[in-house]
Design a protein around this motif. Structure first.
Motif, PDB file in Angstrom:
ATOM      1  N   THR A 191       0.829  -1.212   0.000  1.00  0.00           N
ATOM      2  CA  THR A 191       0.000   0.000   0.000  1.00  0.00           C
ATOM      3  C   THR A 191       0.861   1.260   0.000  1.00  0.00           C
ATOM      4  OG1 THR A 191      -1.375  -1.307   1.464  1.00  0.00           O
ATOM      5  CG2 THR A 191      -2.038   0.972   1.143  1.00  0.00           C
ATOM      6  N   GLU A 192       1.924   1.246   0.793  1.00  0.00           N
ATOM      7  CA  GLU A 192       2.813   2.430   0.832  1.00  0.00           C
ATOM      8  C   GLU A 192       3.452   2.670  -0.529  1.00  0.00           C
ATOM      9  OE1 GLU A 192       5.233   3.025   4.790  1.00  0.00           O
ATOM     10  OE2 GLU A 192       4.842   0.882   4.529  1.00  0.00           O
ATOM     11  N   VAL A 193       3.862   1.572  -1.187  1.00  0.00           N
ATOM     12  CA  VAL A 193       4.474   1.704  -2.511  1.00  0.00           C
ATOM     13  C   VAL A 193       3.445   2.233  -3.508  1.00  0.00           C
ATOM     14  CG1 VAL A 193       5.486   0.407  -4.442  1.00  0.00           C
ATOM     15  CG2 VAL A 193       6.203  -0.101  -2.096  1.00  0.00           C
ATOM     16  N   GLU A 194       2.243   1.665  -3.473  1.00  0.00           N
ATOM     17  CA  GLU A 194       1.182   2.081  -4.416  1.00  0.00           C
ATOM     18  C   GLU A 194       0.885   3.568  -4.279  1.00  0.00           C
ATOM     19  OE1 GLU A 194      -1.814  -0.831  -3.393  1.00  0.00           O
ATOM     20  OE2 GLU A 194      -1.347  -2.041  -5.178  1.00  0.00           O
ATOM     21  N   LYS A 195       0.872   4.050  -3.034  1.00  0.00           N
ATOM     22  CA  LYS A 195       0.582   5.466  -2.795  1.00  0.00           C
ATOM     23  C   LYS A 195       1.614   6.358  -3.485  1.00  0.00           C
ATOM     24  CE  LYS A 195      -1.468   5.722   1.539  1.00  0.00           C
ATOM     25  NZ  LYS A 195      -1.181   5.772   2.970  1.00  0.00           N
ATOM     26  N   VAL A 196       2.865   5.954  -3.445  1.00  0.00           N
ATOM     27  CA  VAL A 196       3.931   6.793  -4.001  1.00  0.00           C
ATOM     28  C   VAL A 196       3.957   6.755  -5.533  1.00  0.00           C
ATOM     29  CG1 VAL A 196       6.449   7.079  -4.134  1.00  0.00           C
ATOM     30  CG2 VAL A 196       5.347   6.692  -1.930  1.00  0.00           C
ATOM     31  N   ILE A 197       3.728   5.569  -6.123  1.00  0.00           N
ATOM     32  CA  ILE A 197       3.832   5.519  -7.596  1.00  0.00           C
ATOM     33  C   ILE A 197       2.478   5.695  -8.277  1.00  0.00           C
ATOM     34  CG2 ILE A 197       5.969   4.189  -7.652  1.00  0.00           C
ATOM     35  CD1 ILE A 197       4.373   1.681  -8.187  1.00  0.00           C
ATOM     36  N   GLY A 198       1.407   5.682  -7.485  1.00  0.00           N
ATOM     37  CA  GLY A 198       0.071   5.881  -8.053  1.00  0.00           C
ATOM     38  C   GLY A 198      -0.316   4.783  -9.032  1.00  0.00           C
ATOM     39  N   ARG A 199       0.151   3.558  -8.789  1.00  0.00           N
ATOM     40  CA  ARG A 199      -0.169   2.418  -9.649  1.00  0.00           C
ATOM     41  C   ARG A 199      -0.383   1.185  -8.808  1.00  0.00           C
ATOM     42  NH1 ARG A 199       3.927   1.158 -14.451  1.00  0.00           N
ATOM     43  NH2 ARG A 199       2.616  -0.689 -14.345  1.00  0.00           N
ATOM     44  N   GLU A 200      -1.089   0.218  -9.388  1.00  0.00           N
ATOM     45  CA  GLU A 200      -1.302  -1.047  -8.688  1.00  0.00           C
ATOM     46  C   GLU A 200       0.019  -1.824  -8.610  1.00  0.00           C
ATOM     47  OE1 GLU A 200      -3.785  -5.222  -9.270  1.00  0.00           O
ATOM     48  OE2 GLU A 200      -3.280  -3.960 -10.985  1.00  0.00           O
ATOM     49  N   VAL A 201       0.216  -2.493  -7.477  1.00  0.00           N
ATOM     50  CA  VAL A 201       1.400  -3.330  -7.281  1.00  0.00           C
ATOM     51  C   VAL A 201       0.921  -4.752  -6.998  1.00  0.00           C
ATOM     52  CG1 VAL A 201       3.353  -3.751  -5.718  1.00  0.00           C
ATOM     53  CG2 VAL A 201       2.812  -1.411  -6.425  1.00  0.00           C
ATOM     54  N   LEU A 202       1.610  -5.743  -7.573  1.00  0.00           N
ATOM     55  CA  LEU A 202       1.199  -7.134  -7.357  1.00  0.00           C
ATOM     56  C   LEU A 202       1.948  -7.751  -6.181  1.00  0.00           C
ATOM     57  CD1 LEU A 202       1.113  -8.416 -11.061  1.00  0.00           C
ATOM     58  CD2 LEU A 202      -0.813  -7.627  -9.666  1.00  0.00           C
ATOM     59  N   ASN A 203       1.330  -8.773  -5.579  1.00  0.00           N
ATOM     60  CA  ASN A 203       1.974  -9.555  -4.537  1.00  0.00           C
ATOM     61  C   ASN A 203       2.755 -10.700  -5.168  1.00  0.00           C
ATOM     62  OD1 ASN A 203       1.541  -8.500  -1.950  1.00  0.00           O
ATOM     63  ND2 ASN A 203      -0.642  -8.978  -2.160  1.00  0.00           N
ATOM     64  N   PRO A 204       3.608 -11.388  -4.371  1.00  0.00           N
ATOM     65  CA  PRO A 204       4.495 -12.405  -4.953  1.00  0.00           C
ATOM     66  C   PRO A 204       3.767 -13.434  -5.821  1.00  0.00           C
ATOM     67  CG  PRO A 204       4.912 -12.166  -2.614  1.00  0.00           C
ATOM     68  CD  PRO A 204       3.814 -11.215  -2.953  1.00  0.00           C
ATOM     69  N   ASN A 205       2.623 -13.923  -5.347  1.00  0.00           N
ATOM     70  CA  ASN A 205       1.963 -15.018  -6.071  1.00  0.00           C
ATOM     71  C   ASN A 205       1.024 -14.524  -7.167  1.00  0.00           C
ATOM     72  OD1 ASN A 205       0.411 -13.862  -4.226  1.00  0.00           O
ATOM     73  ND2 ASN A 205      -0.094 -15.719  -3.061  1.00  0.00           N
ATOM     74  N   GLU A 206       1.031 -13.220  -7.425  1.00  0.00           N
ATOM     75  CA  GLU A 206       0.103 -12.680  -8.432  1.00  0.00           C
ATOM     76  C   GLU A 206       0.801 -12.332  -9.744  1.00  0.00           C
ATOM     77  OE1 GLU A 206      -2.866 -10.312  -5.366  1.00  0.00           O
ATOM     78  OE2 GLU A 206      -1.302  -9.217  -6.437  1.00  0.00           O
TER      79      GLU A 206
END
Ligand code: TXA
Ligand code: MG
Length: 325
Positions: A191-206
């Protein structure tokens, strides 16, 4: 252990040697990242398979620029989280030896915040490759003593920087694929990463890209394991109803506050934190596993942390990897 004599550590590194250095996450086994022979020494000392790449530690984004091709997301994230516990996977430049990256065309880079590590980076003027300072697949060290205990008489010189403040390895974020993907959960959340780049981030298994053997070669399931087998429970309640209470067992619980529940047990009982605060649990997790191991019990019983958000995901990830039965 060597005294905090910076020229000794710096010269050992510049001569192609290996030293253990403190970071804010865990201690690292450091060498010059651009010296392939020194990098080989780190692999040999750690007993790490050549297929598992290392993280390169830099002072700042400028130094990262010399090793990789940072993009806009990298600039935003490094501005916000460096120095700190975020490792970025980026397309690599030729200057980075192949053994550092296990032959991949990407390189993992982070800028640590521990002042002693930064001082050594400044004095050498070179990027430093450093995996966690534990023999392969064992629990990561968060103090100089733990580095020494885990390597015994093959231990390299250790620069003592006290206890690592965070206690869990950095978040590893792959920026080299189509959709940014967390390869290893850590202190900085999705969530912290998504807030900074303004994009969806995937989890390891996704991971949506297919065809590549493994985006995170180091994330074997059994990892971070003490010698004593670890049995994991989904909750404290399940542990209470299923774990044996006899003295050949060790029970490791999140908070001291739950100790009275085990008054009638003959098993040894230890706790990760005074209060159950996840940050405190994260800081003490590996030290508790190291200490628990020294008791030489038959099994260590541990419940998962029943909270969400922040560092909890990283803690539960490490507990799952530590569990062997
Ligand atoms: O907090 C940390 O990251 C600590 C301190 C010392 O900085 N270091 C650490 O390094 O945990 P290590 O080697 O124990 O873990 C590095 C992880 C491994 O899972 C490895 O597979 C992954 O990063 N990695 C390194 N380079 C990669 C790459 N090019 N692509 C994908 N994963 C990579
Ligand atoms: Mg490691």
């Amino acid at each position: 252990m060597q005294k905090a004599n910076f020229s000794f550590y710096t010269n050992t590194l510049l001569d192609g040697g290996v030293v253990a250095l403190p970071t804010e996450t865990v201690y690292g086994l450091a060498c010059l990242a651009l010296n392939a022979d020194a990098v080989d020494k780190v692999f040999r000392l750690k007993g790490r398979p050549a297929s598992n790449p290392l993280i390169v530690h830099v002072l700042d984004l400028d130094q990262a620029n010399g090793l990789s091709y940072p993009d806009e997301m990298c600039s935003l994230l490094s501005k916000r989280f460096w120095p700190g516990p975020l490792t970025l996977i980026l397309p690599k430049k030729k200057v980075v030896p192949d053994n550092v990256t296990a032959g991949l065309d990407t390189v993992a880079i982070r800028s640590p915040s521990h002042p002693l590590f930064r001082k050594v980076l400044q004095l050498t003027g070179e990027p430093l490759a450093a995996p966690s300072a534990n023999p392969y697949s064992k629990v990561s060290p968060t103090s100089a003593e733990e580095v020494i205990t885990s390597f015994g008489n093959t231990c390299p010189p250790v620069l003592d920087g006290g206890k690592s403040e965070i206690g869990l390895e950095s978040t590893v974020l792959d920026l080299s694929c189509q959709t940014p993907t967390i390869l290893r959960p850590g202190p900085i959340s999705k969530t912290e990463v998504e807030k900074v780049i303004g994009r969806e981030v995937l989890n390891p298994n996704e991971t949506i890209e297919t065809g590549s053997p493994s985006k995170s070669p180091g994330l074997s399931v059994k990892h971070y394991a003490p010698e004593t087998p670890v049995r994991l429970y989904p909750s404290l309640k399940e542990l209470l109803s299923l774990a044996p209470s006899s003295s050949e067992n060790l029970i490791l619980i999140p908070s001291k506050k739950s100790l009275p529940l085990f008054d009638s047990y003959s098993a040894a009982v230890m706790y990760f934190s005074e209060t159950g605060d996840p940050v405190e649990i994260g800081r003490n997790l590996y030290t508790s596993l190291h200490k628990g191991d020294l008791l030489k019990k038959k099994i260590i019983h541990i419940p998962l942390i029943e909270k969400t958000g922040g560092i909890v995901e990283a803690i539960n990830d490490r507990l799952r990897r530590a569990s062997t039965i």
